[in-house]
Design a protein around this motif. Sequence first.
Motif, PDB file in Angstrom:
ATOM      1  N   PHE A 211       0.816  -1.218   0.000  1.00 19.85           N
ATOM      2  CA  PHE A 211       0.000   0.000   0.000  1.00 19.85           C
ATOM      3  C   PHE A 211       0.849   1.268   0.000  1.00 19.85           C
ATOM      4  N   CYS A 214       1.252   3.509  -3.055  1.00 21.70           N
ATOM      5  CA  CYS A 214       0.133   4.271  -3.611  1.00 21.70           C
ATOM      6  C   CYS A 214       0.435   5.759  -3.606  1.00 21.70           C
ATOM      7  N   THR A 216      -0.588   9.685  -3.498  1.00 22.64           N
ATOM      8  CA  THR A 216      -1.685  10.508  -2.970  1.00 22.64           C
ATOM      9  C   THR A 216      -2.253  11.429  -4.035  1.00 22.64           C
ATOM     10  N   CYS A 222      -6.651   3.820  -4.869  1.00 22.79           N
ATOM     11  CA  CYS A 222      -5.426   3.142  -5.280  1.00 22.79           C
ATOM     12  C   CYS A 222      -5.655   1.717  -5.767  1.00 22.79           C
ATOM     13  N   GLN A 224      -3.644  -1.513  -6.053  1.00 23.59           N
ATOM     14  CA  GLN A 224      -2.389  -2.128  -5.652  1.00 23.59           C
ATOM     15  C   GLN A 224      -2.217  -3.516  -6.220  1.00 23.59           C
TER      16      GLN A 224
ATOM     17  N   LYS B 153      -9.347  14.768  -1.877  1.00 29.07           N
ATOM     18  CA  LYS B 153      -8.777  13.416  -1.740  1.00 29.07           C
ATOM     19  C   LYS B 153      -7.329  13.508  -1.262  1.00 29.07           C
ATOM     20  N   GLU B 154      -6.554  14.352  -1.938  1.00 28.99           N
ATOM     21  CA  GLU B 154      -5.135  14.462  -1.583  1.00 28.99           C
ATOM     22  C   GLU B 154      -4.969  14.990  -0.163  1.00 28.99           C
ATOM     23  N   ASP B 157      -5.954  12.190   2.295  1.00 28.04           N
ATOM     24  CA  ASP B 157      -4.933  11.128   2.299  1.00 28.04           C
ATOM     25  C   ASP B 157      -3.688  11.594   3.040  1.00 28.04           C
ATOM     26  N   ARG B 158      -3.225  12.796   2.697  1.00 27.30           N
ATOM     27  CA  ARG B 158      -2.009  13.327   3.314  1.00 27.30           C
ATOM     28  C   ARG B 158      -2.224  13.478   4.828  1.00 27.30           C
ATOM     29  N   ILE B 161      -2.160  10.058   6.581  1.00 20.92           N
ATOM     30  CA  ILE B 161      -0.815   9.482   6.631  1.00 20.92           C
ATOM     31  C   ILE B 161       0.040  10.220   7.659  1.00 20.92           C
ATOM     32  N   ARG B 164      -1.406   9.845  11.248  1.00 20.75           N
ATOM     33  CA  ARG B 164      -1.623   8.444  11.606  1.00 20.75           C
ATOM     34  C   ARG B 164      -3.021   8.257  12.185  1.00 20.75           C
ATOM     35  N   PHE B 211      -6.395   3.663   1.082  1.00 19.31           N
ATOM     36  CA  PHE B 211      -5.076   3.121   1.427  1.00 19.31           C
ATOM     37  C   PHE B 211      -4.383   3.955   2.509  1.00 19.31           C
ATOM     38  N   CYS B 214      -3.986   2.740   6.098  1.00 21.92           N
ATOM     39  CA  CYS B 214      -3.170   1.574   6.421  1.00 21.92           C
ATOM     40  C   CYS B 214      -2.054   1.929   7.387  1.00 21.92           C
TER      41      CYS B 214
END
Lengths: 359, 348
Positions: A211, A214, A216, A222, A224, B153-154, B157-158, B161, B164, B211, B214
């Motif tokens: 993952f 992927c 951003t 994504c 994978q 979306k970006e 996602d950012r 990540i 956390r 994703f 994760c």
Amino acid sequence: MAVGKVTFTKAERDKLAQVLWLLNWISVVTGVILFSLGLFLKVEIQKRREVMSDQDILYVPHMLITTGLVACCINFLGGKICYDSVDTTKFLRWKLVILPYIVCTFFFTFCVLVGALTCYSIRNQLEESLFLGLRNAMRYYKDTDMAGRCFLKRSMDLLQIQFQCCGNGGYRDWFHIQWISNRYLDMTSSTVVDRLRSNVKGKYLMDGVPFSCCSTFSPRPCIQLQVTNNSAHFNYNHQTEQLNLWRRGCHQALLDHYTGIMQSIGLIVLVIWLFELLVLTGVRYLQTAMENVLLLGDPDSESDGWILENSLAETARSNFNIIKNLGKCYQVDDDPNINIPTATEREVPSRQVQIPVAS
Amino acid sequence: MALLKMKFPLQRRVRLAQGLWLLSWLAVLSGAFIFCLGVYLKTELLRRAEVMDNAEIHVVPNILMLVSLASIGTNWFAGRVCQDSLDTTRFPRWKRFLMGWFAVVALLCSLLVTAVVLSYALQGRLEESLKVGLRNGIRFYRDTDVPGRCFQKETIDRLQIQLRCCGNTNYRDWFEVQWISNRYLNFTSKEVKDRVRSNVDGRYLVDGVPFSCCNPESPRPCLQYHLLDNNAHYNYEYQTESLNLYSRGCRQALVDYYMELMNTIGPGVLSVILTQITVAVSLRYLQTAVEGAMALDNPEDDSDGYLLEKNLKETIQDIKTYFLILYMRNKINLESDDADAAEKATAS
């Protein structure tokens, strides 16, 4: 015929001594900068030690650290010498030390230059080390239950996320490695068994990536798994799909990162080297000017300062002769002044001492 | 009976002036430091402005920045006063500004205290703002082709990540939202049609997450889809699986992050308030001591320094009488104006 001869009045000598004192203290600060640059580089290399196969390139930061510490000491001593050079009586203290000091500093600046140049030449060694390190990290990605390798998955994932890269040279590297542990494969399932059997070494290979590969920036969620299978996903063409995964390989990403750091450090060290050379030249001029003043006897008179007393060729020749004569130190030669004892020498009578005994 | 009276011989006055000059420059530096802290807090809030619904929390860094700039000015002024305080010719010109200066300093200190109190009091509002902002972010996650929302979306996602975290409260928030755009759904497939039909609003909901939820710490490769189906994955039980995804919600993560930031800024602000109060008290002593010395026959004699000329009750009484006189005078003026106006009206 002296090299770079300049005449100094008393006032000019004092000014030179003061300026050099200040420059030496600035050089102590640059020595601290060198030390901290070495420390920074060491920390950066240690941070990614898991993806480097060998840590030999640590000699570069170690060299910078030692050079920085030595620079601080040398320039501190130089500052003291320049401070005392204003007064000719205080300068006498340093008279014997100053020439060896200048010679040592000359070789030291040479070390600084070597340090700067190694920063630029490290690329090949780094390339090899990163390639092997990344290959191993990917190979042991699945071994999260084995001691010593259990954190490689996390390191690899965080690396790919942080540097926005995938695999060693590209995302296809993951297709040649089994990155899913057997613990999570259902060995009773026919698809799994077929895939294992179709591989020569019995590895579970698939056209999928972890993952952390992927991107951003992708407009779609994504993809994978089954990355090269266009029919597995709706409206998907893996040849034209650019944004789904990170395109850059981690090898290139890390190489660029470290080369960038090393080049900036190399540039700063070169500037520091030039500065040290300037300070060394000033100290040499100060030394020769002060020694000539002492020879002339009058502390207020003008004196000459130079870099070399004779031309370069003559100095080289005289130094070479000195080195040659050093080698002859222990040979017996026909010097009439050496006293060779012979049998005709008279014995020196020994005196007998009477010790009076008190009664 | 003066409040906290102290004797000030010449030497002590000189020491006080010198010490206060140093302290005022220290206060200038600490003001600059608070300005930097305010700027840092503001940039951190602006960085995540896309997941915040309103900008109410920005009042805290704004106050910090304005007050710190004003305090730099007031402390510089205090330094100038100190420099001139021991010179009897130059000190009088600062005398009339000092009362105003004390008022300004009192205002600045109270504003700083307000900022610290607000940083804790606005926590609830911040959480509300983040709740709405994140909900919108998750809702518009799939709209990467809609102008104005294409970067959601970006951003999400950012955010997930870096902090956390996953979802608003936790990862299940993603199950209630269609986060896969219709552009990437095959509407000829039976599975897709069934799923869309089974939902009241015709949305394609999955028990899956993006994703970015994760967790790299997980020992197994990330499971994003069919999270509530134990049979979909080998050796998987969603009730006991804790490391696969981030367990924290992004709202909680962001609130914790900002509270931690404000907790570290808090002590700095309090120490600056203390410094400012010390400067004000010392300047008051210096002012009264120097004024007392100037009133004496020999300006180099001992003089008294105090905080208030009379004790607290009498001072409050004095202030009340002052305002009462002011009010009375105003009233008399107004009445005489009215009388004049009435006269003019009857005359015309």
